[in-house]
Write a protein that holds these residues in place. Structure first.
Motif, PDB file in Angstrom:
ATOM      1  N   VAL A 263      12.142   4.313   9.648  1.00 51.75           N
ATOM      2  CA  VAL A 263      11.005   5.140   8.619  1.00 51.75           C
ATOM      3  C   VAL A 263      10.017   4.297   8.282  1.00 51.75           C
ATOM      4  CG1 VAL A 263      10.989   6.010   6.299  1.00 51.75           C
ATOM      5  CG2 VAL A 263      12.972   5.956   7.572  1.00 51.75           C
ATOM      6  N   HIS A 265       6.862   3.923   6.026  1.00 58.89           N
ATOM      7  CA  HIS A 265       6.685   4.049   4.457  1.00 58.89           C
ATOM      8  C   HIS A 265       5.240   3.432   4.108  1.00 58.89           C
ATOM      9  CE1 HIS A 265       7.109   5.024   0.477  1.00 58.89           C
ATOM     10  NE2 HIS A 265       7.979   4.150   0.348  1.00 58.89           N
ATOM     11  N   GLN A 323      12.600   7.986  -0.742  1.00 57.93           N
ATOM     12  CA  GLN A 323      12.587   6.811   0.032  1.00 57.93           C
ATOM     13  C   GLN A 323      14.024   6.057  -0.169  1.00 57.93           C
ATOM     14  OE1 GLN A 323      10.074   3.534  -2.127  1.00 57.93           O
ATOM     15  NE2 GLN A 323       9.242   5.272  -2.744  1.00 57.93           N
ATOM     16  N   MET A 335      13.402   0.297   7.433  1.00 57.37           N
ATOM     17  CA  MET A 335      12.141   0.901   6.862  1.00 57.37           C
ATOM     18  C   MET A 335      11.038  -0.233   6.862  1.00 57.37           C
ATOM     19  SD  MET A 335      12.008   2.396   2.957  1.00 57.37           S
ATOM     20  CE  MET A 335      12.770   4.120   3.405  1.00 57.37           C
TER      21      MET A 335
END
Length: 628
Positions: A263, A265, A323, A335
Motif C-alpha cells: 500500500v 500512502h 488506512q 504500507m
C-alpha cells in the motif's frame, strides 16, 4: 457484542460495503480504529470547537467565555475576534505550508533530474515543460529539455522566497480577479514569505485586528493555490506525465489474496512513482514467486494513491479513513508512507498483523515504523529495498486472519485541465455554450477529506448525486474523488443519475458526470480550469456560475484550499463547521462580508442536500448576473 451489533456499528460508520466489512472485522478482533478513538474523546472541548482558546504564549492557555462572562479577554488583552482570527490563520498557515513544502520537493527533484543527479527520473511531458517555461520567460527553441527544465526549476524555487513580490503562476488568473486581489491588498508576493509573515502576525503583540489578520489569511492561501500547490502539480506533470483519462478499480477489494500487497500512502509521488516503475523488475518478480506469491500488487491510499491512479492506473484501495482498514484485512505486507494524513497509530494497527510500516521522509518519522530514508539520488535502490522487504514478509501472512472483500468498483480518472480542454476542441466554447443554454447549469468542485464526525463518504456522495441530478457538473480531487469512485459515480454509466441536460453531454463525450481531477494539491487544476473559462468570457472567476464544497474536511490543508477558493471568487460550502463560531465578527466577515470583495463567501451546511440547495442558488445568482 453480537455479530449483528458489529455490523450495525459498521453501517453507521461508513457508506462503502467493503469498508463496512472490514470495520466489522476490526470490532470482532478488538483492533482500534479512528472511530473508536473519536468516541473515546467525547465530549470534545466546546471552547476549542468555537475557536476561543489561545495557547500562543506562556501567559496562557486562555479561553474566552462564549456566553459573555468575565473572561472576555486573554491575559495579553486579546479579545475573541483576535483570538479566533489568529487561530484560523494558524490553521491555514499549516495547511499552506504542507502543500507548498510538498511543491518545493517536487521542484527540487525536477532540478536534480535536469542536472542528472536523480536516479530513475526523466522529463516525461516536454510539451508542458515548454508551455510553463514560456510563462517564466525562459527560451525553449532549439534547447535540450534538461537545460530548459533546469532554468525553470530555478525560476520556480526562487519564488519561494522571491524579492520581486510577484508569483508568476498567479498571472494565470484573469485580470478582473487579479485587480480584486490588488485592491484588497492580498496579491501573493511569494510562497514562503506569506507563511512566515503569517506566523509572525500570530505572535503575541503583533496583529490584533481581525480584519487585517483575515486579509493576510487570504493572501497566504493564494500563495498556496496559485503558488506552492500549482508548482507541485505542474512539475509532477513534467516529471511523470500530465494525466489523461484512464480506467482502474477502487475499494478494499483491490487487495490480492495471492500476491504481495504493498500500500502506497501519503501525498508525494516522488517515491511512489519510482516504486511503481521498479515493481516491474524481473528479479523482484522472481523473488515474489520464490516466497510463494503470484506477483506484486501495488495499491494506492489517499492522495499518493490519486497521483498513481491518474497517471499509471494503479488501483486505489481507499481514502483517509481506510488506512487502518487496509491493514486490518490481514493481507498487507507493507504500507509505505511519505507524509501528510498518516495516522501515528498505523504501526500499532500493523502490530496486530504481519504488516510492515515503512516511513521514508526525515520530516515524518513514526515510532514503531521502520525508517528507510528516500533521496532522489538513490530512488531506485531505495525502492528495490522497500519492495524486497515487503516480498520477504509475504510468508508471515496468517491466512486464517485474512479477509479481503469482493467486487472492486470500476472508475475513470485522469481529467487534467488540459485533457478537459482538448476534449472540448481546444477551448471551452462548447462548455460555455452548454452553460448559456442551460443544458449544464454550472460546475462545482467537491474536495477534501474524510472525518469520523460524518459517516464516511456520505457527504461527498450525497452532495455529488444531488448536484448532477440538478444538471451541475462536478469536478473532484482528493478523498472526495475516491469516495465517489467507490460509489460508482466515476464511470460514464453514472450519467443515468444525472439530469437530462448533463446526461446528454456526458453521453456525447463518453465521460462521467463527476470528473476525477487528481490529488489535493491538484485543486490548483480547478483554479486553472475556472481561470481559463473566465478568460474566454472576459470576466473574473467570481462572475462564473461555479461553487466549491468540502463536505467532510478535517485538515488544515482544507482550510487553505477553501480560503483560496473563496479568495479567487468561488463560493464554498463546508460540511464541518470551522472553529470560528466564537466570534460573530469573524463569522460575519467570512460568510457575508467577503461578498463585497470577491463576490463569494463561505457557508456552513452539514446536510449535503441543503448544501446542494445553497450551491444551486449561488449558481443561479451568478447566471442571472450574466444574463443567462
Amino acid at each position: 457484542m453480537t455479530g449483528k451489533e458489529s455490523i450495525e456499528i459498521a453501517q453507521q460508520r461508513a457508506m462503502d460495503r467493503t469498508d463496512q466489512e472490514i470495520i466489522t472485522k476490526t470490532i470482532e478482533e478488538g483492533v482500534e480504529t479512528a472511530w473508536d478513538r473519536f468516541a473515546l474523546q467525547q465530549p470534545q472541548c466546546g471552547f476549542g470547537q468555537l475557536g476561543v482558546c489561545c495557547n500562543n504564549c506562556a501567559m496562557g492557555p486562555c479561553r474566552i467565555d462564549p456566553f459573555g462572562g468575565k473572561t472576555s479577554r486573554g491575559v495579553c488583552g486579546a479579545d475573541v475576534d483576535t483570538i479566533v482570527a489568529r487561530n484560523l490563520l494558524d490553521d491555514l498557515c499549516v495547511g499552506a505550508a504542507a502543500h507548498s513544502d510538498h511543491g518545493r520537493e517536487v521542484v527540487e527533484v525536477l532540478l536534480e533530474t535536469a542536472e542528472g543527479k536523480a536516479q530513475g527520473y526523466q522529463i516525461t511531458d516536454v510539451e508542458k515543460l515548454t508551455v510553463l517555461a514560456k510563462e517564466y520567460g525562459i527560451k525553449t527553441d532549439g534547447r535540450d529539455p534538461k537545460d530548459v527544465a533546469k532554468d525553470l526549476a530555478i525560476g520556480i524555487l526562487e519564488e519561494f522566497g522571491t524579492v520581486k513580490n510577484r508569483l508568476q503562476l498567479s498571472e494565470r488568473a484573469p485580470e478582473p480577479t487579479r485587480e480584486i486581489w490588488k485592491k484588497a491588498g492580498v496579491m501573493p508576493r511569494s510562497i514562503d514569505r506569506e507563511i512566515v509573515e503569517a506566523m509572525h502576525r500570530i505572535h503575541m503583540g503583533v496583529d490584533a485586528d481581525y480584519v487585517n489578520i483575515l486579509l493576510h489569511a487570504m493572501r497566504t492561501s493564494l500563495s498556496d493555490g496559485w503558488g506552492g500547490s500549482m508548482a507541485a502539480t505542474e512539475c509532477s506533470d513534467i516529471l511523470f506525465g500530465t494525466p489523461t483519462p484512464i480506467t482502474s478499480i477502487t475499494n478494499l477489494a483491490t487487495l490480492s489474496k495471492d500476491k504481495v500487497n504493498i500500500v502506497l500512502h501519503g501525498h508525494n509521488p516522488l517515491l511512489s512513482q519510482i516504486i511503481v516503475n521498479t515493481a516491474e523488475d524481473a528479479e523482484l518478480k522472481r523473488l515474489a514467486e520464490e516466497k510463494g506469491a503470484k506477483g506484486i500488487n501495488l495499491v494506492g491510499m489517499c492522495c499518493t494513491g490519486n497521483e498513481l491512479l491518474m497517471r499509471s492506473g494503479i488501483p486505489i484501495a481507499g481514502s483517509f479513513l481506510d488506512q487502518e482498514l487496509a491493514i486490518a484485512t490481514g493481507a498487507v505486507e507493507a504500507m509505505i508512507v511519505d507524509y501528510q494524513c498518516i495516522f501515528p497509530s498505523v504501526p500499532a494497527t500493523a502490530s496486530c498483523y504481519h504488516t510492515k510500516v515503512i516511513t521514508t521522509s526525515s520530516k515524518a518519522k513514526i515510532i514503531g515504523a521502520s525508517y528507510m530514508e528516500f533521496n532522489p539520488e538513490n530512488a531506485v535502490d531505495t525502492a528495490k529495498s522497500i519492495i524486497k522487504l515487503a516480498i520477504e514478509n509475504f510468508p508471515n501472512r496468517n491466512p486464517d486472519r485474512v479477509r479481503i472483500p469482493e467486487r472492486p468498483m470500476k472508475l475513470m480518472a485522469g481529467f487534467s485541465e488540459e485533457t478537459i480542454r482538448k476534449a472540448l476542441g481546444g477551448s471551452y466554447k462548447a462548455l460555455i455554450d452548454a452553460i448559456v443554454a442551460g443544458t449544464i447549469k454550472g460546475c462545482v468542485g467537491i474536495v477534501g477529506c474524510n472525518n469520523p464526525r460524518i459517516k464516511q463518504d456520505y457527504g461527498h456522495i450525497t452532495l455529488a448525486k444531488e448536484l448532477i441530478k440538478r444538471n451541475i457538473l462536478v469536478v473532484e480531487t482528493g478523498c472526495s474523488a475516491i469516495a465517489c469512485g467507490k460509489a460508482g459515480l466515476l464511470v460514464p454509466e453514472a450519467a443515468s443519475l444525472a439530469g437530462e441536460g448533463l446526461a446528454s453531454v456526458c453521453k456525447l463525450l463518453g465521460i462521467p458526470p463527476v470528473l476525477h481531477m487528481g490529488s489535493c494539491v491538484d485543486c490548483s487544476r480547478i483554479l486553472v480550469l475556472a481561470a481559463n473559462i473566465a478568460k474566454e468570457l472576459g470576466v473574473g472567476i467570481g462572475d462564473l456560475p461555479i461553487g466549491g464544497a468540502a463536505p467532510e474536511w478535517y485538515s488544515q490543508k482544507a482550510v487553505s484550499i477553501g480560503t483560496y477558493f473563496v479568495s479567487s471568487g468561488v463560493y464554498t460550502v463546508l460540511g464541518i463547521p470551522p472553529k470560528i463560531f466564537g466570534s460573530s465578527n469573524v463569522l460575519n466577515l467570512l460568510a457575508d462580508g467577503l461578498k463585497g470583495i470577491t463576490n463569494s463567501a463561505f457557508a456552513v451546511e452539514p446536510d449535503p442536500v441543503k448544501a446542494a440547495d445553497l450551491l444551486e442558488a449561488e449558481i443561479n445568482r451568478k447566471r442571472k448576473a450574466l444574463n443567462i
